[in-house]
Design a protein around this motif. Structure first.
Motif, PDB file in Angstrom:
ATOM      1  N   ALA A   1       6.222  15.999  -3.380  1.00 58.28           N
ATOM      2  CA  ALA A   1       5.657  16.330  -4.692  1.00 58.28           C
ATOM      3  C   ALA A   1       4.275  15.747  -4.921  1.00 58.28           C
ATOM      4  O   ALA A   1       3.645  16.075  -5.939  1.00 58.28           O
ATOM      5  N   HIS A   2       3.780  14.893  -4.015  1.00 61.39           N
ATOM      6  CA  HIS A   2       2.519  14.188  -4.260  1.00 61.39           C
ATOM      7  C   HIS A   2       1.558  14.364  -3.085  1.00 61.39           C
ATOM      8  O   HIS A   2       1.925  14.086  -1.936  1.00 61.39           O
ATOM      9  N   PRO A   3       0.318  14.814  -3.350  1.00 62.35           N
ATOM     10  CA  PRO A   3      -0.667  14.979  -2.274  1.00 62.35           C
ATOM     11  C   PRO A   3      -0.983  13.651  -1.581  1.00 62.35           C
ATOM     12  O   PRO A   3      -0.793  12.571  -2.153  1.00 62.35           O
ATOM     13  N   ALA A   4      -1.482  13.743  -0.361  1.00 66.70           N
ATOM     14  CA  ALA A   4      -1.774  12.560   0.437  1.00 66.70           C
ATOM     15  C   ALA A   4      -2.896  11.741  -0.179  1.00 66.70           C
ATOM     16  O   ALA A   4      -3.912  12.270  -0.630  1.00 66.70           O
ATOM     17  N   ARG A   5      -2.672  10.418  -0.208  1.00 66.77           N
ATOM     18  CA  ARG A   5      -3.636   9.461  -0.738  1.00 66.77           C
ATOM     19  C   ARG A   5      -3.632   8.226   0.154  1.00 66.77           C
ATOM     20  O   ARG A   5      -2.697   8.015   0.917  1.00 66.77           O
ATOM     21  N   LEU A   6      -4.667   7.394   0.059  1.00 69.84           N
ATOM     22  CA  LEU A   6      -4.717   6.142   0.797  1.00 69.84           C
ATOM     23  C   LEU A   6      -4.230   5.030  -0.121  1.00 69.84           C
ATOM     24  O   LEU A   6      -4.759   4.833  -1.215  1.00 69.84           O
ATOM     25  N   ILE A   7      -3.192   4.314   0.336  1.00 75.20           N
ATOM     26  CA  ILE A   7      -2.632   3.226  -0.474  1.00 75.20           C
ATOM     27  C   ILE A   7      -2.769   1.907   0.279  1.00 75.20           C
ATOM     28  O   ILE A   7      -2.913   1.879   1.508  1.00 75.20           O
ATOM     29  N   ALA A   8      -2.720   0.805  -0.477  1.00 72.38           N
ATOM     30  CA  ALA A   8      -2.724  -0.541   0.096  1.00 72.38           C
ATOM     31  C   ALA A   8      -1.332  -1.131  -0.021  1.00 72.38           C
ATOM     32  O   ALA A   8      -0.678  -1.017  -1.063  1.00 72.38           O
ATOM     33  N   LEU A   9      -0.865  -1.746   1.070  1.00 75.82           N
ATOM     34  CA  LEU A   9       0.435  -2.403   1.110  1.00 75.82           C
ATOM     35  C   LEU A   9       0.233  -3.897   1.341  1.00 75.82           C
ATOM     36  O   LEU A   9      -0.701  -4.306   2.056  1.00 75.82           O
ATOM     37  N   ASP A  10       1.116  -4.709   0.760  1.00 76.74           N
ATOM     38  CA  ASP A  10       1.104  -6.135   1.045  1.00 76.74           C
ATOM     39  C   ASP A  10       1.353  -6.340   2.532  1.00 76.74           C
ATOM     40  O   ASP A  10       2.287  -5.772   3.108  1.00 76.74           O
ATOM     41  N   GLY A  11       0.514  -7.152   3.173  1.00 73.56           N
ATOM     42  CA  GLY A  11       0.593  -7.325   4.617  1.00 73.56           C
ATOM     43  C   GLY A  11       1.856  -7.994   5.107  1.00 73.56           C
ATOM     44  O   GLY A  11       2.181  -7.922   6.288  1.00 73.56           O
ATOM     45  N   GLN A  12       2.601  -8.657   4.207  1.00 78.79           N
ATOM     46  CA  GLN A  12       3.837  -9.336   4.602  1.00 78.79           C
ATOM     47  C   GLN A  12       5.075  -8.529   4.219  1.00 78.79           C
ATOM     48  O   GLN A  12       5.999  -8.386   5.017  1.00 78.79           O
ATOM     49  N   THR A  13       5.102  -7.977   3.014  1.00 81.41           N
ATOM     50  CA  THR A  13       6.304  -7.281   2.528  1.00 81.41           C
ATOM     51  C   THR A  13       6.219  -5.775   2.682  1.00 81.41           C
ATOM     52  O   THR A  13       7.251  -5.088   2.760  1.00 81.41           O
ATOM     53  N   GLY A  14       4.995  -5.228   2.665  1.00 82.92           N
ATOM     54  CA  GLY A  14       4.825  -3.783   2.716  1.00 82.92           C
ATOM     55  C   GLY A  14       4.862  -3.115   1.359  1.00 82.92           C
ATOM     56  O   GLY A  14       4.694  -1.891   1.263  1.00 82.92           O
ATOM     57  N   ARG A  15       5.077  -3.874   0.288  1.00 84.23           N
ATOM     58  CA  ARG A  15       5.131  -3.261  -1.029  1.00 84.23           C
ATOM     59  C   ARG A  15       3.741  -2.752  -1.440  1.00 84.23           C
ATOM     60  O   ARG A  15       2.733  -3.407  -1.180  1.00 84.23           O
ATOM     61  N   GLN A  16       3.722  -1.588  -2.086  1.00 77.21           N
ATOM     62  CA  GLN A  16       2.447  -1.022  -2.491  1.00 77.21           C
ATOM     63  C   GLN A  16       1.805  -1.876  -3.571  1.00 77.21           C
ATOM     64  O   GLN A  16       2.450  -2.238  -4.559  1.00 77.21           O
ATOM     65  N   THR A  17       0.517  -2.195  -3.378  1.00 76.16           N
ATOM     66  CA  THR A  17      -0.210  -2.993  -4.356  1.00 76.16           C
ATOM     67  C   THR A  17      -1.186  -2.157  -5.173  1.00 76.16           C
ATOM     68  O   THR A  17      -1.480  -2.504  -6.322  1.00 76.16           O
ATOM     69  N   ARG A  18      -1.684  -1.066  -4.593  1.00 77.71           N
ATOM     70  CA  ARG A  18      -2.652  -0.243  -5.329  1.00 77.71           C
ATOM     71  C   ARG A  18      -2.899   1.054  -4.571  1.00 77.71           C
ATOM     72  O   ARG A  18      -2.493   1.204  -3.409  1.00 77.71           O
ATOM     73  N   THR A  19      -3.560   1.977  -5.242  1.00 79.90           N
ATOM     74  CA  THR A  19      -4.065   3.190  -4.602  1.00 79.90           C
ATOM     75  C   THR A  19      -5.541   2.966  -4.289  1.00 79.90           C
ATOM     76  O   THR A  19      -6.334   2.653  -5.177  1.00 79.90           O
ATOM     77  N   VAL A  20      -5.897   3.108  -3.039  1.00 77.95           N
ATOM     78  CA  VAL A  20      -7.270   2.849  -2.600  1.00 77.95           C
ATOM     79  C   VAL A  20      -8.141   4.084  -2.808  1.00 77.95           C
ATOM     80  O   VAL A  20      -9.243   4.001  -3.359  1.00 77.95           O
ATOM     81  N   LEU A  21      -7.662   5.241  -2.349  1.00 75.94           N
ATOM     82  CA  LEU A  21      -8.378   6.508  -2.524  1.00 75.94           C
ATOM     83  C   LEU A  21      -7.383   7.532  -3.053  1.00 75.94           C
ATOM     84  O   LEU A  21      -6.407   7.863  -2.376  1.00 75.94           O
ATOM     85  N   ALA A  22      -7.622   8.024  -4.260  1.00 76.52           N
ATOM     86  CA  ALA A  22      -6.666   8.914  -4.924  1.00 76.52           C
ATOM     87  C   ALA A  22      -6.965  10.372  -4.593  1.00 76.52           C
ATOM     88  O   ALA A  22      -8.125  10.752  -4.380  1.00 76.52           O
ATOM     89  N   PRO A  23      -5.922  11.215  -4.596  1.00 79.02           N
ATOM     90  CA  PRO A  23      -6.122  12.650  -4.407  1.00 79.02           C
ATOM     91  C   PRO A  23      -6.354  13.328  -5.754  1.00 79.02           C
ATOM     92  O   PRO A  23      -6.466  12.667  -6.796  1.00 79.02           O
TER      93      PRO A  23
END
Length: 525
Positions: free
Chosen positions: A321-343
């Motif tokens: 349901a969501h177009p491809a975007r670039l996201i940032a993940l926490d380097g230890q847990t992998g949890r999403q921290t933010r959207t870097v480049l939005a579609p």
């Protein structure tokens, strides 16, 4: 079925025109500069990326788009194949990220076809595979500190399908994946000195396919991160061609294909992508402790993942349901921290779910099912992906959502021949294309009807390229099962296609069929 909404604000139109982020790459020696491929103008073009500011500036403006490019180690240039109107035959060129004219970097060479150019992470070497009537050749050239490119020289030659080269950090080694003498899609490694062309080492695993990912990101470090299919699935290992050492990456209890995404900047951790039942999961393997952690990232498909210099993980993410975007993940847990480049923004879409069903020979087939609002049975679109050496994961598909908007159910299947379901599953179609795949499509129909999803008289086939070939084959072999079909850019004559293909894909076809049209006329007929 609902009537088609033709207004400019129609949800299907908004989805087809929304921009997506296809991939993103950061310069190894300059983490503030990167490249991004996006379709902001309606066609995929390459953009210079100011990483810190999160800003994009368009670099290419080619009529048929520019889907691929490589960034130089210092982030100064973008390299791409400058072909004619998308025919994939031309010369490699470079563009300054700061702006400037396109420069042909191989003006004295004949036109060629190529899968990609490699730039060493240390910044001192370029190399690429050129395919033409004479076969496959690897060219290599030094890159000076003032960005001048030295003379190109051929360091490797072959006649069968070859991939690569993958350059070491210092640019002194190039690893080529060759199928020479194998007769099918199973490659071995040859590590070549980029100055002399001498073969330093060879790695062969009979019956397995080897695939190179990336050398360690440190000066003087000759470890290559790669995969082998010897276990029945692609699994990562480390190979040092000069030292002659090999180290397996232990991944106990982790199923499916495991493909390398990249190294941490210090060369001590690996970012891996697990694909199991067409679902992607990111893993981090610590080479010192042997510990493997599964990251807690959003469900969906992740690609173009990499560690950043700041300790985060950047990845392109999308779901149905969501177009491809670039996201940032926490380097230890992998949890999403933010959207870097939005579609671009799109209307809410319908979700997909993974389904499985039995086919012939006791084989289980996986697929992705979306259903519209309301109760079934529905008219159904049965899709087959291209390739065949590909896999359908949960991706944003404007066409699928358009069918769902208008009251159709949608099922895309990973038929036999698809990747990531194991070596035996993938190789079951080699040399006899278009047979068991049709059985899998018929099994999908039976399952849809049995589950009450499909009206048995309203199942329509769709597919492009190899998926188009399967659409035509299924309509011809089992016409009683389908209401009809739409085949896009379909393969309709293998021999004629072989005559028209560039040499890279000719090599791929020879590997799939075990020979040329003259050598395998009945299989191609």
């Amino acid at each position: 079925m609902k009537p088609i909404n033709l207004s400019p604000e129609a949800p299907w139109r908004q989805r087809f025109t929304a921009d997506s982020i296809f991939w993103a790459e950061i310069a190894p020696q300059n983490p503030d500069r990167g490249l991004v491929a996006t379709n902001r103008t309606g066609i995929v073009q390459i953009y210079a990326w100011d990483v810190a500011a999160g800003e994009l500036r368009q670099l290419t403006d080619r009529e048929r788009g520019t889907p691929g490019a490589t960034i130089s180690a210092d982030g100064r240039h973008a390299y791409f194949l400058d072909d004619e109107r998308g025919n994939e035959i031309g010369h490699y060129a470079r563009l300054p990220l700061a702006g400037g004219p396109v420069e042909d970097i191989t003006p004295d060479l004949p036109l060629y076809n190529s899968f990609g150019l490699s730039a060493s992470a240390g910044g001192g070497r370029l190399a690429f595979m050129a395919a033409g009537p004479e076969g496959f050749q690897v060219y290599s050239a030094p890159l000076a500190a003032d960005h001048a490119i030295g003379p190109w020289q051929v360091i490797w030659r072959g006649t069968a399908l070859a991939l690569g080269p993958t350059l070491s950090h210092d640019g002194d080694l190039a690893v080529v994946e060759s199928t020479e003498g194998i007769g099918k899609l199973e490659a071995f490694f040859e590590a070549v000195d980029t100055t002399s062309g001498k073969v330093i080492a060879r790695l062969v695993e009979p019956g397995a396919n080897l695939s190179a990912a990336a050398f360690a990101p440190l000066p003087g470090d000759g470890r290559l991160l790669a995969t082998s299919s010897a276990s029945g699935f692609n699994r990562p290992f480390l190979w040092d061609p000069r030292r002659g050492t090999r180290k397996e990456i232990d991944l106990p209890g982790i199923e499916g294909d495991i493909r390398p995404a990249g190294w941490s900047p210090d060369g001590r951790r690996l970012l891996l992508t697990q694909v199991f039942q067409a679902k992607t999961t990111l893993l981090v393997a610590d080479l010192d402790s042997g510990r493997v952690d599964r990251l807690d990232h959003p469900a969906g498909t992740l690609s173009s993942a990499r560690f950043t210099a700041g300790g985060e993980i950047f990845s392109v993410w999308q779901d149905a349901a969501h177009p491809a975007r670039l996201i940032a993940l926490d380097g230890q847990t992998g949890r999403q921290t933010r959207t870097v480049l939005a579609p671009g923004q799109v209307p809410p879409g319908r979700p997909w779910r993974s389904v499985t069903f039995p086919s012939t020979d006791d084989v289980t087939i996986q697929g992705w099912l979306g259903v519209p609002e309301g109760a079934g049975p529905f008219p159904v679109i049965l899709e087959t992906h291209g390739g065949p050496t590909a896999v359908m994961t949960e991706v944003f598909s404007p066409s699928a959502q358009a069918w769902l908007d208008h009251g159709f159910a949608f099922l895309s299947i990973n038929y036999r021949g698809s990747t990531t379901f194991g070596k035996a599953f993938e190789e079951s179609i080699w040399g006899r294309l278009g047979i068991v795949e049709i059985e899998d499509m018929a099994a999908a129909r039976d399952w849809l009807v049995g589950e009450g999803v499909a009206d048995p008289n309203k199942i329509l086939l769709t597919g492009g390229s190899y998926g188009g070939y399967l659409t035509l084959q299924a309509l011809g072999r089992r016409p009683e099962l389908w209401a009809g079909g739409m085949a896009a850019v379909a393969i309709a004559d293998w021999t004629l296609m072989y005559e028209d293909l560039a040499e890279t894909l000719r090599g791929y076809m020879r590997a799939m069929f075990g020979g040329t049209p003259e050598e395998k006329p009945e299989a191609m007929r």
